[in-house]
Design a protein around this motif. Structure first.
Motif, PDB file in Angstrom:
ATOM      1  N   ASP A 140      12.135  25.289  21.614  1.00 35.88           N
ATOM      2  CA  ASP A 140      12.690  24.158  22.369  1.00 35.88           C
ATOM      3  C   ASP A 140      14.145  23.859  22.009  1.00 35.88           C
ATOM      4  OD1 ASP A 140      10.306  23.783  23.732  1.00 35.88           O
ATOM      5  OD2 ASP A 140       9.521  22.379  22.225  1.00 35.88           O
ATOM      6  N   ASP A 141      14.710  24.618  21.096  1.00 38.76           N
ATOM      7  CA  ASP A 141      16.076  24.333  20.634  1.00 38.76           C
ATOM      8  C   ASP A 141      17.121  24.928  21.566  1.00 38.76           C
ATOM      9  OD1 ASP A 141      15.090  23.072  18.379  1.00 38.76           O
ATOM     10  OD2 ASP A 141      15.240  24.865  17.116  1.00 38.76           O
ATOM     11  N   PRO A 142      18.222  24.184  21.804  1.00 38.42           N
ATOM     12  CA  PRO A 142      19.355  24.798  22.513  1.00 38.42           C
ATOM     13  C   PRO A 142      19.838  26.035  21.752  1.00 38.42           C
ATOM     14  CG  PRO A 142      19.669  22.416  22.252  1.00 38.42           C
ATOM     15  CD  PRO A 142      18.481  22.784  21.402  1.00 38.42           C
ATOM     16  N   GLY A 143      20.118  27.093  22.472  1.00 42.75           N
ATOM     17  CA  GLY A 143      20.578  28.323  21.839  1.00 42.75           C
ATOM     18  C   GLY A 143      19.474  29.304  21.520  1.00 42.75           C
ATOM     19  N   TYR A 144      18.212  28.880  21.699  1.00 48.42           N
ATOM     20  CA  TYR A 144      17.086  29.754  21.365  1.00 48.42           C
ATOM     21  C   TYR A 144      17.077  31.018  22.219  1.00 48.42           C
ATOM     22  CZ  TYR A 144      12.229  31.429  21.323  1.00 48.42           C
ATOM     23  OH  TYR A 144      11.098  32.212  21.258  1.00 48.42           O
ATOM     24  N   ASP A 145      17.258  30.852  23.538  1.00 55.26           N
ATOM     25  CA  ASP A 145      17.194  32.022  24.421  1.00 55.26           C
ATOM     26  C   ASP A 145      18.312  33.014  24.107  1.00 55.26           C
ATOM     27  OD1 ASP A 145      14.883  31.420  25.812  1.00 55.26           O
ATOM     28  OD2 ASP A 145      15.927  30.191  27.292  1.00 55.26           O
ATOM     29  N   GLU A 146      19.487  32.502  23.811  1.00 52.11           N
ATOM     30  CA  GLU A 146      20.581  33.397  23.430  1.00 52.11           C
ATOM     31  C   GLU A 146      20.252  34.119  22.124  1.00 52.11           C
ATOM     32  OE1 GLU A 146      25.398  33.250  22.500  1.00 52.11           O
ATOM     33  OE2 GLU A 146      24.314  31.427  23.056  1.00 52.11           O
ATOM     34  N   ALA A 147      19.637  33.413  21.187  1.00 51.83           N
ATOM     35  CA  ALA A 147      19.328  33.991  19.879  1.00 51.83           C
ATOM     36  C   ALA A 147      18.253  35.068  19.970  1.00 51.83           C
ATOM     37  CB  ALA A 147      18.889  32.890  18.914  1.00 51.83           C
ATOM     38  N   ARG A 148      17.416  35.032  21.007  1.00 47.44           N
ATOM     39  CA  ARG A 148      16.325  36.008  21.118  1.00 47.44           C
ATOM     40  C   ARG A 148      16.660  37.166  22.063  1.00 47.44           C
ATOM     41  NH1 ARG A 148      12.680  35.777  25.482  1.00 47.44           N
ATOM     42  NH2 ARG A 148      13.208  34.162  27.015  1.00 47.44           N
ATOM     43  N   THR A 149      17.859  37.174  22.607  1.00 45.25           N
ATOM     44  CA  THR A 149      18.249  38.218  23.544  1.00 45.25           C
ATOM     45  C   THR A 149      18.721  39.462  22.794  1.00 45.25           C
ATOM     46  OG1 THR A 149      18.892  36.596  25.216  1.00 45.25           O
ATOM     47  CG2 THR A 149      19.809  38.816  25.432  1.00 45.25           C
ATOM     48  N   VAL A 150      18.197  40.625  23.176  1.00 42.93           N
ATOM     49  CA  VAL A 150      18.660  41.896  22.615  1.00 42.93           C
ATOM     50  C   VAL A 150      19.269  42.737  23.737  1.00 42.93           C
ATOM     51  CG1 VAL A 150      17.082  41.945  20.654  1.00 42.93           C
ATOM     52  CG2 VAL A 150      16.333  42.872  22.856  1.00 42.93           C
ATOM     53  N   PHE A 151      19.882  43.854  23.375  1.00 47.60           N
ATOM     54  CA  PHE A 151      20.628  44.644  24.353  1.00 47.60           C
ATOM     55  C   PHE A 151      19.737  45.243  25.434  1.00 47.60           C
ATOM     56  CE2 PHE A 151      18.914  48.165  22.129  1.00 47.60           C
ATOM     57  CZ  PHE A 151      19.115  49.304  22.905  1.00 47.60           C
ATOM     58  N   ASN A 152      18.475  45.530  25.111  1.00 47.14           N
ATOM     59  CA  ASN A 152      17.564  46.153  26.068  1.00 47.14           C
ATOM     60  C   ASN A 152      16.884  45.082  26.906  1.00 47.14           C
ATOM     61  OD1 ASN A 152      15.744  47.671  27.499  1.00 47.14           O
ATOM     62  ND2 ASN A 152      14.708  48.557  25.725  1.00 47.14           N
ATOM     63  N   ALA A 153      17.229  45.027  28.198  1.00 50.49           N
ATOM     64  CA  ALA A 153      16.705  43.987  29.080  1.00 50.49           C
ATOM     65  C   ALA A 153      15.213  44.137  29.363  1.00 50.49           C
ATOM     66  CB  ALA A 153      17.488  43.980  30.394  1.00 50.49           C
ATOM     67  N   MET A 154      14.599  45.245  28.946  1.00 56.60           N
ATOM     68  CA  MET A 154      13.158  45.406  29.119  1.00 56.60           C
ATOM     69  C   MET A 154      12.378  44.593  28.078  1.00 56.60           C
ATOM     70  SD  MET A 154      12.801  49.481  29.988  1.00 56.60           S
ATOM     71  CE  MET A 154      11.162  49.402  30.735  1.00 56.60           C
ATOM     72  N   ILE A 155      13.058  44.107  27.058  1.00 54.71           N
ATOM     73  CA  ILE A 155      12.405  43.383  25.961  1.00 54.71           C
ATOM     74  C   ILE A 155      12.529  41.886  26.187  1.00 54.71           C
ATOM     75  CG2 ILE A 155      12.290  43.059  23.477  1.00 54.71           C
ATOM     76  CD1 ILE A 155      11.676  45.935  24.484  1.00 54.71           C
ATOM     77  N   ASP A 156      11.393  41.186  26.284  1.00 55.08           N
ATOM     78  CA  ASP A 156      11.374  39.737  26.492  1.00 55.08           C
ATOM     79  C   ASP A 156      10.295  39.143  25.592  1.00 55.08           C
ATOM     80  OD1 ASP A 156      11.679  37.176  27.420  1.00 55.08           O
ATOM     81  OD2 ASP A 156      10.609  37.520  29.304  1.00 55.08           O
ATOM     82  N   ARG A 157      10.679  38.819  24.370  1.00 60.08           N
ATOM     83  CA  ARG A 157       9.705  38.291  23.403  1.00 60.08           C
ATOM     84  C   ARG A 157      10.140  36.911  22.930  1.00 60.08           C
ATOM     85  NH1 ARG A 157       9.366  44.146  20.524  1.00 60.08           N
ATOM     86  NH2 ARG A 157       8.074  45.112  22.140  1.00 60.08           N
ATOM     87  N   ARG A 158       9.158  36.127  22.534  1.00 57.85           N
ATOM     88  CA  ARG A 158       9.411  34.727  22.175  1.00 57.85           C
ATOM     89  C   ARG A 158       8.898  34.447  20.759  1.00 57.85           C
ATOM     90  NH1 ARG A 158      11.126  31.690  26.258  1.00 57.85           N
ATOM     91  NH2 ARG A 158      10.536  29.775  25.140  1.00 57.85           N
ATOM     92  N   PRO A 159       9.758  34.638  19.772  1.00 55.82           N
ATOM     93  CA  PRO A 159       9.362  34.311  18.401  1.00 55.82           C
ATOM     94  C   PRO A 159       9.145  32.802  18.245  1.00 55.82           C
ATOM     95  CG  PRO A 159      11.381  35.651  18.463  1.00 55.82           C
ATOM     96  CD  PRO A 159      11.119  35.180  19.854  1.00 55.82           C
TER      97      PRO A 159
END
Length: 460
Positions: A26-45
């Motif tokens: 729920d924190d601002p910046g979370y989605d940016e922090a979890r983004t990696v170079f491969n757009a096929m990867i969408d995981r939510r730590p």
């Protein structure tokens, strides 16, 4: 699994204790922090801890262990399988730990766990020194080295692990450990290809080599000349000094100023000679290629660190890669390789690559768990595209390239070039006998398999 109240209190304490930033969903910046170079990867730590020093790493590991949460480690975040992330666990994000300290007199460099190739190369360049690095400047040094480390300088400088002098780790129980030839030598052995299975590498010390000059020859040809280009390149590299490396590939003509407009978006054959020496020597070496009819010719001396940035993969694309080591490059294989290029999905960033080995790779230490020193060539189908609609055909093309070359495969694989292809491929990447020894080492340092978001070696 911890109760919500315990987990909430522990997260609040981690935020208070950590010098770096902590992100929850729920924190601002979370989605940016979890983004990696491969757009096929969408995981939510559940938690991303952006550590700034070794003590932050220790705190985060202990936090995760107390709550029985899985741990993923992010250095450069360049794993094609997205091993830098997990779902519902903790990510130890090292990207703020990027210090590089060069000791020119000792010809050695200490690299923090989150440093990229660009950080390393730029720090070494003013001293006329370098070491084998990844073929993209955005690659993380830690994962690259511990995974074996194949790069443009390997024929003269050896694999990256051949240059590993020491490592600082945080183990699965939050203990700080130093590994070198003298300290914890069995652990040091396992780090030469065993990846991140034994702990979080917060710093590595690497041997450096003199590199007073560097030059490249990059040529592009119409695809119908591919067989002649590859055979010519094969003869050049077979007789070349170890200072020469590079690769041959089929690719989609990129929209660059040096590419003729009629080739942009079309299949082309490229040949690259990367030379640890002056341009005039390289030009002589490249004469047989220059004599073939070609559409693009670039022969230049340039700083190695600048070249390392020229071939970076663009972020935000979809990636699927694989690899296979080859016993040689006979004409039959050349024919098969060229025929497969005709089915490469275009337009795209896809590349069908052949990389030569030999030199210092073949002559390097036999004791490390890298079972591919004797391979003369590596085939690397490198899938990179934009639209999810192309997933199926691009993934299938990568797999077809691997299938095509099976008659010439050594059976070994470079793990840094593949995603999650199963336990058998991990064994192929370290060697069967080495796998048993590594499993015993895993039992000693990580008996609960805490560090499993990697090319995993299960404790035995």
């Amino acid at each position: 699994m911890a109760s919500p109240s315990k987990a909430g209190a522990a997260l609040s304490a981690l935020r208070e204790d950590l010098v770096g930033d902590v992100f929850a969903p729920d924190d601002p910046g979370y989605d940016e922090a979890r983004t990696v170079f491969n757009a096929m990867i969408d995981r939510r730590p559940a938690v991303i801890a952006q550590c700034v020093d070794e003590d932050d790493v220790v705190r985060t590991v202990r936090f995760a262990r107390d709550l029985d949460l899985s741990i993923a480690v992010r250095g450069g975040g360049h794993s094609v399988a997205g091993m830098a992330l997990n779902d519902g666990g903790v990510v130890v994000d090292l990207r703020h730990m990027r210090a590089v300290a060069v000791d020119p007199a000792a010809e050695a460099v200490r690299v923090a766990g989150g440093a990229t190739m660009s950080d390393l190369d730029r720090a070494c360049q003013p001293h006329g020194l370098a070491t084998t690095g990844g073929r993209a400047s955005t690659t993380g040094v830690g994962g690259f080295v511990l995974g074996g480390g194949s790069g443009w300088l390997e024929r003269s400088c050896g694999l990256a692990v051949d240059n590993l002098l020491g490592a600082e780790l945080v183990t699965a129980d939050g203990t700080k450990v130093h590994a070198s030839a003298d300290d914890n030598p069995e652990l040091f052995w396992g780090l030469h290809g065993g990846g991140g299975n034994f702990g979080i590498a917060t710093a590595l010390t690497l041997k450096l080599h003199e590199l007073p000059a560097f030059s490249i020859a990059l040529l592009m040809f119409l695809p119908e000349h591919g067989q002649e280009v590859i055979r010519t390149y094969r003869e050049i590299i077979g007789a070349a000094p170890v200072e020469a490396g590079g690769g041959i590939l089929f690719l989609c003509g990129p929209p660059q100023p040096f590419v003729p407009p009629n080739l942009v978006g079309k299949l082309v054959c490229g040949a690259l000679l990367a030379y640890a020496g002056p341009e005039e020597d390289l030009r002589k070496l490249a004469e047989p290629l220059l004599a073939l009819p070609h559409e693009v010719e670039i022969v230049n001396g340039l700083p190695y660190a600048d070249f390392q940035c020229m071939l970076d993969d663009p972020p935000g694309m979809r990636n699927y890669w694989s690899a296979e080591y080859l016993t040689g490059l006979p004409d039959d294989l050349v024919d098969v390789f060229c025929a497969r290029a005709d089915s490469m999905p275009l337009p795209s960033g896809n590349q069908q690559i052949l990389l030569p080995q030999g030199g210092a790779v073949a002559d390097g230490p036999a004791e490390w768990p890298v079972p591919y020193r004797d391979a003369l060539w590596l085939v690397h189908p490198f899938g990179i595209w934009e639209s999810p609609a192309d997933d199926e055909r691009c993934v299938q093309w990568v797999r077809d390239v691997r299938t095509d070359v099976q008659p010439w495969s050594t059976g070994a694989v470079y793990l840094n070039f593949i995603g999650d292809e199963g336990a058998d491929r991990v064994v192929a990447g370290v060697g069967t006998e080495n796998a048993h020894r590594l499993a015993a080492l895993k039992r000693r340092y990580d008996p609960d398999n805490v560090f499993r978001f990697n090319h995993n070696i299960r404790p035995a």
